[in-house]
Design a protein around this motif. Structure first.
Motif, PDB file in Angstrom:
ATOM      1  N   LEU A  22       0.838  -1.196   0.000  1.00  0.00           N
ATOM      2  CA  LEU A  22       0.000   0.000   0.000  1.00  0.00           C
ATOM      3  C   LEU A  22       0.873   1.246   0.000  1.00  0.00           C
ATOM      4  O   LEU A  22       1.576   1.529   0.967  1.00  0.00           O
ATOM      5  N   ASP A  23       0.843   1.955  -1.112  1.00  0.00           N
ATOM      6  CA  ASP A  23       1.566   3.213  -1.247  1.00  0.00           C
ATOM      7  C   ASP A  23       0.787   4.095  -2.228  1.00  0.00           C
ATOM      8  O   ASP A  23      -0.300   3.710  -2.691  1.00  0.00           O
ATOM      9  N   ASP A  24       1.320   5.248  -2.546  1.00  0.00           N
ATOM     10  CA  ASP A  24       0.601   6.166  -3.434  1.00  0.00           C
ATOM     11  C   ASP A  24       0.404   5.576  -4.826  1.00  0.00           C
ATOM     12  O   ASP A  24      -0.627   5.817  -5.464  1.00  0.00           O
ATOM     13  N   ASP A  25       1.383   4.803  -5.308  1.00  0.00           N
ATOM     14  CA  ASP A  25       1.239   4.175  -6.625  1.00  0.00           C
ATOM     15  C   ASP A  25       0.083   3.184  -6.631  1.00  0.00           C
ATOM     16  O   ASP A  25      -0.684   3.118  -7.603  1.00  0.00           O
ATOM     17  N   LEU A  26      -0.065   2.408  -5.552  1.00  0.00           N
ATOM     18  CA  LEU A  26      -1.160   1.437  -5.480  1.00  0.00           C
ATOM     19  C   LEU A  26      -2.508   2.159  -5.373  1.00  0.00           C
ATOM     20  O   LEU A  26      -3.500   1.735  -5.978  1.00  0.00           O
ATOM     21  N   ARG A  27      -2.549   3.250  -4.619  1.00  0.00           N
ATOM     22  CA  ARG A  27      -3.784   4.033  -4.526  1.00  0.00           C
ATOM     23  C   ARG A  27      -4.183   4.577  -5.905  1.00  0.00           C
ATOM     24  O   ARG A  27      -5.359   4.556  -6.274  1.00  0.00           O
ATOM     25  N   GLY A  66     -28.256   0.717  -8.857  1.00  0.00           N
ATOM     26  CA  GLY A  66     -28.473   1.716  -7.823  1.00  0.00           C
ATOM     27  C   GLY A  66     -27.233   2.565  -7.656  1.00  0.00           C
ATOM     28  O   GLY A  66     -26.383   2.620  -8.552  1.00  0.00           O
ATOM     29  N   PRO A  67     -27.079   3.208  -6.501  1.00  0.00           N
ATOM     30  CA  PRO A  67     -25.908   4.052  -6.283  1.00  0.00           C
ATOM     31  C   PRO A  67     -24.618   3.230  -6.242  1.00  0.00           C
ATOM     32  O   PRO A  67     -24.612   2.072  -5.826  1.00  0.00           O
ATOM     33  N   ALA A  68     -23.551   3.843  -6.691  1.00  0.00           N
ATOM     34  CA  ALA A  68     -22.245   3.189  -6.682  1.00  0.00           C
ATOM     35  C   ALA A  68     -21.822   2.883  -5.249  1.00  0.00           C
ATOM     36  O   ALA A  68     -22.096   3.650  -4.328  1.00  0.00           O
ATOM     37  N   ASP A  69     -21.166   1.739  -5.072  1.00  0.00           N
ATOM     38  CA  ASP A  69     -20.659   1.317  -3.772  1.00  0.00           C
ATOM     39  C   ASP A  69     -19.324   0.600  -4.000  1.00  0.00           C
ATOM     40  O   ASP A  69     -19.224  -0.608  -3.827  1.00  0.00           O
ATOM     41  N   PRO A  70     -18.304   1.355  -4.428  1.00  0.00           N
ATOM     42  CA  PRO A  70     -17.037   0.723  -4.797  1.00  0.00           C
ATOM     43  C   PRO A  70     -16.290   0.137  -3.598  1.00  0.00           C
ATOM     44  O   PRO A  70     -16.335   0.681  -2.502  1.00  0.00           O
ATOM     45  N   MET A  71     -15.637  -0.986  -3.866  1.00  0.00           N
ATOM     46  CA  MET A  71     -14.782  -1.629  -2.871  1.00  0.00           C
ATOM     47  C   MET A  71     -13.396  -1.802  -3.474  1.00  0.00           C
ATOM     48  O   MET A  71     -13.271  -2.153  -4.652  1.00  0.00           O
ATOM     49  N   VAL A  72     -12.367  -1.577  -2.670  1.00  0.00           N
ATOM     50  CA  VAL A  72     -10.984  -1.824  -3.069  1.00  0.00           C
ATOM     51  C   VAL A  72     -10.426  -2.819  -2.065  1.00  0.00           C
ATOM     52  O   VAL A  72     -10.407  -2.548  -0.859  1.00  0.00           O
ATOM     53  N   LEU A  73      -9.997  -3.972  -2.554  1.00  0.00           N
ATOM     54  CA  LEU A  73      -9.529  -5.053  -1.688  1.00  0.00           C
ATOM     55  C   LEU A  73      -8.062  -5.336  -1.979  1.00  0.00           C
ATOM     56  O   LEU A  73      -7.711  -5.819  -3.062  1.00  0.00           O
ATOM     57  N   ILE A  74      -7.221  -5.027  -1.018  1.00  0.00           N
ATOM     58  CA  ILE A  74      -5.780  -5.209  -1.142  1.00  0.00           C
ATOM     59  C   ILE A  74      -5.378  -6.443  -0.345  1.00  0.00           C
ATOM     60  O   ILE A  74      -5.751  -6.586   0.825  1.00  0.00           O
ATOM     61  N   ASN A  75      -4.646  -7.340  -0.981  1.00  0.00           N
ATOM     62  CA  ASN A  75      -4.193  -8.590  -0.360  1.00  0.00           C
ATOM     63  C   ASN A  75      -5.339  -9.349   0.321  1.00  0.00           C
ATOM     64  O   ASN A  75      -5.253  -9.718   1.494  1.00  0.00           O
ATOM     65  N   TRP A 112      -9.182  -8.260   4.122  1.00  0.00           N
ATOM     66  CA  TRP A 112      -8.339  -7.513   3.208  1.00  0.00           C
ATOM     67  C   TRP A 112      -7.932  -6.202   3.853  1.00  0.00           C
ATOM     68  O   TRP A 112      -8.428  -5.827   4.906  1.00  0.00           O
ATOM     69  N   THR A 113      -7.032  -5.505   3.197  1.00  0.00           N
ATOM     70  CA  THR A 113      -6.616  -4.173   3.620  1.00  0.00           C
ATOM     71  C   THR A 113      -7.309  -3.172   2.705  1.00  0.00           C
ATOM     72  O   THR A 113      -7.353  -3.366   1.488  1.00  0.00           O
ATOM     73  N   GLY A 114      -7.847  -2.115   3.302  1.00  0.00           N
ATOM     74  CA  GLY A 114      -8.473  -1.043   2.529  1.00  0.00           C
ATOM     75  C   GLY A 114      -7.448   0.011   2.148  1.00  0.00           C
ATOM     76  O   GLY A 114      -6.289  -0.037   2.581  1.00  0.00           O
ATOM     77  N   LEU A 115      -7.878   0.977   1.358  1.00  0.00           N
ATOM     78  CA  LEU A 115      -6.976   2.046   0.917  1.00  0.00           C
ATOM     79  C   LEU A 115      -6.447   2.886   2.078  1.00  0.00           C
ATOM     80  O   LEU A 115      -5.416   3.540   1.949  1.00  0.00           O
ATOM     81  N   ASP A 116      -7.162   2.866   3.214  1.00  0.00           N
ATOM     82  CA  ASP A 116      -6.725   3.620   4.396  1.00  0.00           C
ATOM     83  C   ASP A 116      -5.736   2.835   5.252  1.00  0.00           C
ATOM     84  O   ASP A 116      -5.304   3.301   6.309  1.00  0.00           O
ATOM     85  N   GLY A 117      -5.399   1.606   4.809  1.00  0.00           N
ATOM     86  CA  GLY A 117      -4.447   0.773   5.554  1.00  0.00           C
ATOM     87  C   GLY A 117      -5.081  -0.061   6.645  1.00  0.00           C
ATOM     88  O   GLY A 117      -4.392  -0.816   7.330  1.00  0.00           O
ATOM     89  N   VAL A 118      -6.382   0.058   6.835  1.00  0.00           N
ATOM     90  CA  VAL A 118      -7.085  -0.680   7.884  1.00  0.00           C
ATOM     91  C   VAL A 118      -7.489  -2.056   7.361  1.00  0.00           C
ATOM     92  O   VAL A 118      -7.979  -2.184   6.234  1.00  0.00           O
ATOM     93  N   ARG A 119      -7.271  -3.081   8.200  1.00  0.00           N
ATOM     94  CA  ARG A 119      -7.697  -4.440   7.847  1.00  0.00           C
ATOM     95  C   ARG A 119      -9.206  -4.540   8.045  1.00  0.00           C
ATOM     96  O   ARG A 119      -9.744  -4.069   9.038  1.00  0.00           O
TER      97      ARG A 119
END
Length: 162
Positions: A22-27, A66-75, A112-119
């Motif tokens: 997780l770094d700026d490039d991955l974000r 319906g409304p967008a509800d995006p998820m980003v799943l890291i590892n 998984w880890t989110g974009l904020d670094g929280v598991r």
């Protein structure tokens, strides 16, 4: 930025991915993947589908209805898979024009880890579970066609390769 989506049989689609850092490039990659997924238009997109061999996928199973509800799943890690299976149609942005009947668990628990670094840990059911399993397969170098019998694979590809 829209990213080019690799098409099967690109060999990168058959390679397992390395853990993501997780770094700026991955974000930035995750943001570009979401933009690409919505434009495609798809409901899920994995990093190897855009040539980034990292354990990352994005999905939004709600946005078409319906409304967008995006998820980003890291590892992402599977903690549990339901024994209850369902057979259903699956398409893939990397194999356009092919829809195949694939058997998947009806539910799974992921971490998984989110974009904020929280598991994060969550139970996914129904279409969200199917979508996540499809994208997890990509991270392990598996495409939808690999889940089919040779006869079903030939049938699925018949119209595309003709």
């Amino acid at each position: 930025m829209l990213l080019p989506i690799l098409r099967w049989p690109d060999p990168r689609l058959s390679q397992p991915c390395l853990p993501a850092v997780l770094d700026d490039d991955l974000r930035a990659l995750a943001a570009d993947m979401l933009e690409t997924m919505y434009a495609a238009p798809g409901r899920g997109l994995s990093a190897p589908q855009v040539g980034a061999m990292r354990r990352l996928f994005v999905m939004d199973v709600a946005w078409k209805d319906g409304p967008a509800d995006p998820m980003v799943l890291i590892n992402p890690e599977v903690l549990w898979l339901s024994d209850e299976l369902a057979l259903g149609p699956e398409g893939c942005l990397s194999i356009p024009g092919v829809v195949a009947e694939v058997e998947r668990s009806r539910a799974l628990r992921l971490r998984w880890t989110g974009l904020d670094g929280v598991r994060v840990e969550a139970l996914l059911e129904g279409f969200a579970a199917v979508c996540a399993q499809h994208e997890l397969d990509h991270l392990d170098g598996i495409v939808t066609l690999d889940r089919l019998s040779s006869d079903a694979r030939a049938t699925a590809l018949a119209g595309v390769l003709a």
